[in-house]
Design an enzyme around this catalytic site. Structure first.
Site, PDB file in Angstrom:
ATOM      1  N   CYS A 180       5.531  -1.341  -3.895  1.00  0.00           N
ATOM      2  CA  CYS A 180       4.886  -1.082  -5.181  1.00  0.00           C
ATOM      3  C   CYS A 180       3.539  -1.791  -5.213  1.00  0.00           C
ATOM      4  CB  CYS A 180       5.764  -1.490  -6.360  1.00  0.00           C
ATOM      5  SG  CYS A 180       5.943  -3.252  -6.613  1.00  0.00           S
ATOM      6  N   CYS A 185       8.721  -6.060  -3.478  1.00  0.00           N
ATOM      7  CA  CYS A 185       8.568  -5.278  -4.695  1.00  0.00           C
ATOM      8  C   CYS A 185       8.388  -6.295  -5.815  1.00  0.00           C
ATOM      9  CB  CYS A 185       9.831  -4.444  -4.871  1.00  0.00           C
ATOM     10  SG  CYS A 185       9.852  -3.345  -6.275  1.00  0.00           S
ATOM     11  N   CYS A 213       0.959 -10.307  -3.533  1.00  0.00           N
ATOM     12  CA  CYS A 213       1.127 -10.862  -2.193  1.00  0.00           C
ATOM     13  C   CYS A 213       0.310 -10.054  -1.192  1.00  0.00           C
ATOM     14  CB  CYS A 213       2.604 -10.854  -1.812  1.00  0.00           C
ATOM     15  SG  CYS A 213       2.927 -11.644  -0.222  1.00  0.00           S
TER      16      CYS A 213
END
Length: 96
Positions: free
Chosen positions: A83, A10, A90
């Site tokens: 998210c 996240c 990434c």
């Protein structure tokens, strides 16, 4: 046999990823090693996340907010992003 590592990503690693880590640990700790991290960690786990998890019987009060770089030297089998920002930060985890 070593358990395969699942990393939940996240942005802030303060709420969603911490909750997902707690739930996955609760349900699959005998199968996989589970951690969560953030692309820009907040430095804390949100108190409301701790409270909500407590309401369903899962204690995440000892979790800490971590940077995803802590796992660069580990063999990560699966990366789950919770998210869109983490997915963009990434899109591919090194080594996988």
């Amino acid at each position: 046999m070593d358990k395969q590592l699942v990393l939940i990503l996240c942005t802030g690693n303060s709420c969603r990823s911490q909750m997902a880590e707690g739930i996955l640990r609760e349900s699959a700790a005998d199968l996989v090693e589970v951690h969560s991290a953030g692309s820009n960690p907040s430095g804390h786990v949100h108190p409301m996340a701790v409270q909500v998890m407590k309401e369903i019987g899962i204690d995440i009060s000892t979790h800490r907010s971590k940077h995803m770089n802590e796992f660069l030297n580990r063999t990560v089998k699966t990366v789950i992003t919770v998210c869109g920002n983490a997915d963009q930060a990434c899109p591919m985890f090194p080594g996988r």
